[in-house]
Write a protein that holds these residues in place. Structure first.
Motif, PDB file in Angstrom:
ATOM      1  N   ALA A  66      -9.869   2.183   7.457  1.00  0.00           N
ATOM      2  CA  ALA A  66     -10.582   2.040   6.179  1.00  0.00           C
ATOM      3  C   ALA A  66      -9.649   2.316   5.003  1.00  0.00           C
ATOM      4  N   CYS A  67      -8.749   3.303   5.171  1.00  0.00           N
ATOM      5  CA  CYS A  67      -7.787   3.608   4.099  1.00  0.00           C
ATOM      6  C   CYS A  67      -6.857   2.429   3.849  1.00  0.00           C
ATOM      7  N   PHE A  68      -6.406   1.767   4.907  1.00  0.00           N
ATOM      8  CA  PHE A  68      -5.514   0.616   4.751  1.00  0.00           C
ATOM      9  C   PHE A  68      -6.237  -0.542   4.056  1.00  0.00           C
ATOM     10  N   ARG A  69      -7.529  -0.749   4.442  1.00  0.00           N
ATOM     11  CA  ARG A  69      -8.275  -1.839   3.792  1.00  0.00           C
ATOM     12  C   ARG A  69      -8.462  -1.554   2.301  1.00  0.00           C
ATOM     13  N   SER A  70      -8.747  -0.300   1.950  1.00  0.00           N
ATOM     14  CA  SER A  70      -8.900   0.069   0.539  1.00  0.00           C
ATOM     15  C   SER A  70      -7.596  -0.113  -0.213  1.00  0.00           C
ATOM     16  N   ASN A  71      -6.493   0.213   0.454  1.00  0.00           N
ATOM     17  CA  ASN A  71      -5.181   0.047  -0.177  1.00  0.00           C
ATOM     18  C   ASN A  71      -4.883  -1.423  -0.456  1.00  0.00           C
ATOM     19  N   GLN A  75      -4.186  -3.184  -4.093  1.00  0.00           N
ATOM     20  CA  GLN A  75      -2.996  -3.994  -4.353  1.00  0.00           C
ATOM     21  C   GLN A  75      -3.381  -5.347  -4.939  1.00  0.00           C
ATOM     22  N   LEU A  76      -4.482  -5.921  -4.421  1.00  0.00           N
ATOM     23  CA  LEU A  76      -4.932  -7.224  -4.915  1.00  0.00           C
ATOM     24  C   LEU A  76      -5.369  -7.136  -6.373  1.00  0.00           C
ATOM     25  N   ARG A  77      -6.093  -6.064  -6.708  1.00  0.00           N
ATOM     26  CA  ARG A  77      -6.526  -5.895  -8.096  1.00  0.00           C
ATOM     27  C   ARG A  77      -5.337  -5.729  -9.034  1.00  0.00           C
ATOM     28  N   ASP A  80      -3.676  -9.123  -9.529  1.00  0.00           N
ATOM     29  CA  ASP A  80      -4.435  -9.979 -10.442  1.00  0.00           C
ATOM     30  C   ASP A  80      -4.236  -9.559 -11.893  1.00  0.00           C
ATOM     31  N   CYS A  81      -4.161  -8.238 -12.123  1.00  0.00           N
ATOM     32  CA  CYS A  81      -3.981  -7.750 -13.494  1.00  0.00           C
ATOM     33  C   CYS A  81      -2.612  -8.126 -14.043  1.00  0.00           C
ATOM     34  N   LEU A  82      -1.594  -8.051 -13.180  1.00  0.00           N
ATOM     35  CA  LEU A  82      -0.227  -8.365 -13.626  1.00  0.00           C
ATOM     36  C   LEU A  82       0.090  -9.849 -13.515  1.00  0.00           C
ATOM     37  N   LYS A  83      -0.899 -10.622 -12.961  1.00  0.00           N
ATOM     38  CA  LYS A  83      -0.738 -12.067 -12.778  1.00  0.00           C
ATOM     39  C   LYS A  83       0.491 -12.385 -11.917  1.00  0.00           C
ATOM     40  N   ILE A  84       0.622 -11.615 -10.872  1.00  0.00           N
ATOM     41  CA  ILE A  84       1.730 -11.846  -9.951  1.00  0.00           C
ATOM     42  C   ILE A  84       1.229 -12.725  -8.816  1.00  0.00           C
ATOM     43  N   LYS A  85       1.910 -13.792  -8.544  1.00  0.00           N
ATOM     44  CA  LYS A  85       1.528 -14.699  -7.467  1.00  0.00           C
ATOM     45  C   LYS A  85       1.915 -14.051  -6.138  1.00  0.00           C
ATOM     46  N   THR A  86       0.923 -13.666  -5.405  1.00  0.00           N
ATOM     47  CA  THR A  86       1.158 -12.972  -4.138  1.00  0.00           C
ATOM     48  C   THR A  86       1.054 -13.968  -2.984  1.00  0.00           C
ATOM     49  N   GLU A  87       2.161 -14.186  -2.327  1.00  0.00           N
ATOM     50  CA  GLU A  87       2.149 -15.068  -1.148  1.00  0.00           C
ATOM     51  C   GLU A  87       1.871 -14.245   0.116  1.00  0.00           C
ATOM     52  N   GLU A  88       2.542 -13.115   0.247  1.00  0.00           N
ATOM     53  CA  GLU A  88       2.337 -12.269   1.417  1.00  0.00           C
ATOM     54  C   GLU A  88       2.516 -10.807   1.028  1.00  0.00           C
ATOM     55  N   VAL A  89       1.703  -9.942   1.577  1.00  0.00           N
ATOM     56  CA  VAL A  89       1.857  -8.501   1.398  1.00  0.00           C
ATOM     57  C   VAL A  89       1.877  -7.884   2.786  1.00  0.00           C
ATOM     58  N   LEU A  90       3.027  -7.334   3.168  1.00  0.00           N
ATOM     59  CA  LEU A  90       3.166  -6.751   4.499  1.00  0.00           C
ATOM     60  C   LEU A  90       3.006  -5.235   4.382  1.00  0.00           C
ATOM     61  N   LEU A  91       2.050  -4.670   5.126  1.00  0.00           N
ATOM     62  CA  LEU A  91       1.806  -3.228   5.103  1.00  0.00           C
ATOM     63  C   LEU A  91       2.389  -2.608   6.356  1.00  0.00           C
ATOM     64  N   GLU A  92       3.174  -1.544   6.180  1.00  0.00           N
ATOM     65  CA  GLU A  92       3.807  -0.882   7.306  1.00  0.00           C
ATOM     66  C   GLU A  92       2.771  -0.069   8.069  1.00  0.00           C
ATOM     67  N   SER A 110      -7.772 -21.220  -5.288  1.00  0.00           N
ATOM     68  CA  SER A 110      -7.660 -20.178  -6.304  1.00  0.00           C
ATOM     69  C   SER A 110      -8.164 -18.835  -5.798  1.00  0.00           C
ATOM     70  N   GLU A 111      -8.797 -18.828  -4.586  1.00  0.00           N
ATOM     71  CA  GLU A 111      -9.331 -17.594  -4.036  1.00  0.00           C
ATOM     72  C   GLU A 111      -8.338 -16.997  -3.039  1.00  0.00           C
ATOM     73  N   ILE A 112      -8.614 -15.777  -2.616  1.00  0.00           N
ATOM     74  CA  ILE A 112      -7.728 -15.091  -1.673  1.00  0.00           C
ATOM     75  C   ILE A 112      -8.417 -15.001  -0.324  1.00  0.00           C
ATOM     76  N   CYS A 113      -7.727 -15.459   0.750  1.00  0.00           N
ATOM     77  CA  CYS A 113      -8.253 -15.404   2.117  1.00  0.00           C
ATOM     78  C   CYS A 113      -7.703 -14.147   2.786  1.00  0.00           C
ATOM     79  N   LEU A 114      -8.574 -13.308   3.322  1.00  0.00           N
ATOM     80  CA  LEU A 114      -8.153 -12.028   3.903  1.00  0.00           C
ATOM     81  C   LEU A 114      -8.180 -12.024   5.429  1.00  0.00           C
ATOM     82  N   LYS A 115      -8.113 -13.209   6.047  1.00  0.00           N
ATOM     83  CA  LYS A 115      -8.151 -13.261   7.505  1.00  0.00           C
ATOM     84  C   LYS A 115      -6.858 -12.675   8.073  1.00  0.00           C
TER      85      LYS A 115
END
Length: 376
Positions: A66-71, A75-77, A80-92, A110-115
């Motif tokens: 649950a902590c990782f999902r919240s993190n 990160q997504l928020r 979006d605020c910084l208008k950074i185009k996120t292609e991939e976010v790898l979490l250790e 324009s939406e984000i897929c979280l699969k």
């Protein structure tokens, strides 16, 4: 026997082996990761965990996820605020054998897929479902697939091809995974255990279905008789009873059944096989269900009607009786006579049609009902 984590008592019937988990080294690795305890087979220390500690460990793992999902959401928020185009976010994170890695995040239009995907190659394949690139289409139902081998497996549902056959029961399957699951039935391996009643199951899906019986959850309701069920598959089988669909036919007497297990039980009556025995009077039965019903008679266990308190030895008899109070009756279209059970109506209709399928081999007298034939 002691618990490795709390040193409390851990009897064999209510404990879990650290090294006997169905997934190799899963429990051992989780203890090492979450509790910083190194468990080895030959260290001379307890190799079991009590159910209480196992539950606490599962809760800790759930909290961690649950902590990782919240993190990820944070990160997504921020992106979006910084208008950074996120292609991939790898979490250790530590990757266990029985769970996928932390999800890689990509954009669907324009939406984000979280699969979630365990590696980048599967993510690339998944992206094709959004873009429509290199999709394999079924010529029969026009359904599309990302991979060619998935299309090949799908085509078997149209052709009826079942290339994987069990050597013991000769049952065939369309996919290799189905055959592997079926083989566990013959091996007797029941790896999934209910923590409440300690009953074991071959498949995880059967354990999930069983747990609903403890919770009393029955979300699937029959629209005809309003009877509720804990899983969708049981409801589908029940609907077949109303529709009269009996696809499993006995090759010997041509009697048909809704369920395959009912046909298997019926075949034992032809072979004279009665493997289930009552421990009190040693009477034998062809099915475990009949043995339990018989043992209830010795124990004096009765099922009572909530309305009129009439007792019944079998639960099925009580269910049929309840239809009288509910006003659910089966009516004959010819003489308008009503019956509680549908099978009684079917038997009654033969008196109008003159059908007499049961014939005595000695005097050649015919009967419309099997019960009268047996008495004769």
């Amino acid at each position: 026997m002691e618990c490795r984590l709390c040193l409390g008592p851990a009897p064999a019937e209510s404990s879990v082996s650290i090294f006997g988990d169905p997934h190799p080294e899963r429990l051992e690795q989780r203890i090492r990761t979450c509790c910083q305890i190194q468990a080895k087979r030959s260290d001379g220390l307890p190799d079991t965990v009590c159910l209480s500690c196992k539950t606490n460990l599962e809760l800790l793992i759930s909290f961690r996820k649950a902590c990782f999902r919240s993190n990820e959401k944070s990160q997504l928020r921020l992106d979006d605020c910084l208008k950074i185009k996120t292609e991939e976010v790898l979490l250790e994170d530590v990757i266990w054998d029985d769970e996928p890695s932390q999800p890689t995040i990509h954009r669907k239009n324009s939406e984000i897929c979280l699969k979630p995907f365990p590696n980048k190659s599967k993510l690339v394949l998944h992206k094709r479902s959004h873009t429509g690139e290199n999709l394999f289409k079924c010529d029969i139902c026009l359904k599309s697939f990302i991979r060619k081998n998935t299309l090949v497996k799908h085509l078997r549902t149209h052709t009826g091809e079942k290339p994987y056959k069990c050597e013991i029961s000769l049952k065939s399957f369309t996919q290799k995974t189905g055959l592997e699951k079926h083989k566990k039935l013959h091996s007797g391996m029941k790896l999934y255990k209910c923590d409440i009643c300690l009953k074991s199951f071959v498949r995880k899906s059967n354990l999930v279905r069983h747990l609903k019986t403890h919770m009393g959850e029955k979300p699937y309701k029959c629209e005809i008789c309003l009877k509720s069920f804990s899983d969708k598959s049981s409801l589908k089988v029940h609907i077949k009873l109303h529709a009269g669909i009996k696809t499993h036919i006995c090759d010997i007497c041509l009697k048909s059944f809704v369920r395959r297990c009912s046909l298997v039980t019926h075949l034992k009556t032809h072979m004279g096989e009665k493997p289930y025995k009552c421990e009190i009077c040693l009477k034998s039965f062809s099915a475990k269900y009949y043995t339990k019903q018989h043992e209830n008679l010795h124990a004096g266990i009765l099922h009572k009607c909530d309305i009129c308190l009439k007792p019944f030895t079998q639960k099925s008899g009580l269910e049929i009786h309840k239809t009288l109070h509910a006003g659910i009756l089966h009516k004959c279209d010819i003489c308008l006579k009503s019956f509680v059970q549908k099978c009684t109506l079917v038997r009654h209709l033969k008196t109008h049609t003159g059908e007499k399928p049961y014939k005595c081999e000695i005097c050649l007298k015919s009967f419309s009902v099997k019960y009268n034939f047996k008495q004769h």
